[in-house]
Write a protein that holds these residues in place. Structure first.
Motif, PDB file in Angstrom:
ATOM      1  N   LYS A 114      18.981  -4.215   0.627  1.00  0.00           N
ATOM      2  CA  LYS A 114      19.278  -4.557  -0.761  1.00  0.00           C
ATOM      3  C   LYS A 114      18.699  -5.919  -1.129  1.00  0.00           C
ATOM      4  O   LYS A 114      18.149  -6.108  -2.221  1.00  0.00           O
ATOM      5  N   THR A 115      18.798  -6.876  -0.187  1.00  0.00           N
ATOM      6  CA  THR A 115      18.232  -8.207  -0.431  1.00  0.00           C
ATOM      7  C   THR A 115      16.721  -8.133  -0.579  1.00  0.00           C
ATOM      8  O   THR A 115      16.118  -8.776  -1.446  1.00  0.00           O
ATOM      9  N   TYR A 118      15.849  -6.735  -4.070  1.00  0.00           N
ATOM     10  CA  TYR A 118      15.960  -7.704  -5.156  1.00  0.00           C
ATOM     11  C   TYR A 118      14.848  -8.742  -5.095  1.00  0.00           C
ATOM     12  O   TYR A 118      14.331  -9.194  -6.123  1.00  0.00           O
ATOM     13  N   ALA A 119      14.476  -9.136  -3.869  1.00  0.00           N
ATOM     14  CA  ALA A 119      13.383 -10.108  -3.725  1.00  0.00           C
ATOM     15  C   ALA A 119      12.069  -9.543  -4.240  1.00  0.00           C
ATOM     16  O   ALA A 119      11.278 -10.234  -4.898  1.00  0.00           O
ATOM     17  N   ALA A 120      11.797  -8.266  -3.942  1.00  0.00           N
ATOM     18  CA  ALA A 120      10.558  -7.636  -4.418  1.00  0.00           C
ATOM     19  C   ALA A 120      10.539  -7.535  -5.937  1.00  0.00           C
ATOM     20  O   ALA A 120       9.523  -7.816  -6.595  1.00  0.00           O
TER      21      ALA A 120
END
Length: 451
Positions: A114-115, A118-120
């Motif tokens: 999930k992290t 969101y970073a992408a």
């Protein structure tokens, strides 16, 4: 040396009767060893050596300090740069540091999907914003062009059907039919087009002519004459651009026409010279617009001023004169009515006059091609003509030099000292007087532009 005293406060052995006791801070006098302390002299403080509870507490404190020191020496922690520079790391410490680093690394939590997601998404958004910012102008122009094309589609209107009753321009359109073309080679007229098995329909388009301008210019207000003794300047305004001309005379027949100015203007000005002093004149103004409509307005009058022998002053009319020049020509001051005139009085023996002549020459070089300025100099009777001619030629001066051998003009202008310069307007009225020499062309320009 044998201790012969004991402390008065704590009983510790001392060598001298007044020796300082570090246990109870007593300074004596101490008691002899063989003498027991009396009841009247009780000990002020008890020594830790005599109190078992205080002795145990002190021992525990020392043990705890020693233990903290040992723990601090063996504790594994990141060292500062100064510590790494000042001390060398032992093998045991290096091993303990490695274990600490591995333990810290093992305690890290893995990055979840999930992290990463969101970073992408955040990275894509940042890149998109950067691209839009760099190409904002191009994108805006493309959007504007697209909106213009859409607006043009919705605003389109089909052309109107031409009238069949008009007669100026002929247009032929072939129409499919099963009939034969008309006789006479199938031609309706010389402007039609025919085709085999086609019938011909002829339509014409009428091009109406623009309405012709039949309105003549209208005079706004009254003409304003500004007369002098031998000249006048007449100005007037019209509601549309037109040419300028004046007809004048001593009666209403207006026998004398002025020169016509063909430039189309709203404000008109005509200068007339060679008039008789103290005389009444009649005149009418004439203006013709671009369509040829002619306006003639009159009868208007003005009266020229009378000639007086008074000394000139600022605001008065400059006395007229006629003199010969170095070139052998004859000039009159009234010949230059309609122009600003710089009238300078000087002499060949006058040093200040010679100092200012380059400044006057610079001003003349600047304005001589405009046709609105005239520069005249008048040399007095005490000047030698040959000296003046050689001086003018040696310095490449090209202004007009008038000779006044009898000082008639000097006397008419009441000249008492030189150099002196008069500035005249287009009607020959004195506007400024410079007594003394000019020190720069800027001074001449200032006087010339002040009226």
């Amino acid at each position: 040396m044998k201790d012969t005293f004991k402390c008065k406060g704590c009983g510790a052995p001392r060598q001298y009767i007044t020796q300082f006791c570090p246990e109870c801070y007593s300074t004596g006098p101490h008691d002899p060893i063989d003498k027991k302390p009396t009841r009247t002299q009780p000990a002020k403080h008890k020594s830790t050596h005599d109190d078992p509870w205080l002795s145990n507490t002190r021992a525990e404190e020392k043990s705890a300090v020693k233990k903290r020191k040992e723990t601090r020496e063996t504790e594994v922690r990141p060292r500062t740069f100064k510590e790494r520079q000042s001390t060398s790391e032992t093998d045991d410490n290096r091993e303990m540091r490695s274990l600490w680093a591995n333990e810290k690394k093992s305690n890290r939590k893995p990055i979840s999907k999930k992290t990463w997601k969101y970073a992408a998404i955040g990275g894509v958004v940042v890149i998109a914003i950067a691209v839009i910012a760099l190409n904002f102008g191009t994108i805006t122009q493309q959007l504007t062009n697209a909106l213009n094309r859409v607006s043009a589609v919705f605003a389109y209107q089909p052309p109107a059907v031409p009238s069949a009753a008009s007669t100026n321009t002929t247009e032929t359109k072939p129409v499919t039919s099963n009939t034969q073309t008309p006789s006479n080679n199938g031609t309706a007229n010389t402007n039609t087009q025919t085709a085999s098995n086609n019938s011909t329909v002829t339509t014409t388009i009428n091009n109406p002519e623009p309405a012709k301008d039949t309105k003549k210019p209208v005079l706004e207000g009254k003409p304003q004459p500004l007369p002098s003794d031998t000249a006048v300047t007449i100005t007037w305004k019209t509601d549309e651009k037109a040419t300028s001309q004046v007809r004048y005379g001593t009666d209403i027949s207006y026998p004398f026409p002025s020169s016509e100015i063909n430039k189309m203007e709203l404000t008109h000005s005509i200068f007339i010279n060679g008039l008789t002093p103290d005389t009444t004149y009649h005149f009418q103004v004439i203006s013709i617009d671009g369509a040829g409509n002619k306006m003639e307005e009159g009868d208007y009058t003005f009266r020229t001023e009378a000639v007086t022998d008074e000394s000139p002053y600022i605001g008065s009319r400059s006395p007229n004169f006629t003199l010969s020049t170095l070139d052998g020509k004859t000039v009159s001051l009234s010949d230059f009515r309609g122009k600003k005139v710089i009238l300078n009085f000087w002499a060949s023996w006058c040093s200040p006059c010679k100092i200012e002549l380059p400044h006057l020459q610079a001003t003349w070089d600047k304005h001589k091609d405009s046709g609105e300025i005239m520069f005249l100099t008048v040399a007095g009777s005490q000047s030698d003509e040959d000296i003046i001619r050689s001086y003018i030629q040696d310095n490449n001066y090209n202004f007009t030099v008038c000779l006044d051998p009898g000082d008639s003009v000097f006397n008419k202008y009441s000249i008492n000292s030189i150099p002196i310069t008069y500035f005249l307007d287009k009607n020959g009225v004195i506007r400024r007087v410079q007594q003394g020499m000019f020190t720069s062309p800027g001074e001449v320009e200032f006087n010339l532009n002040s009226y």
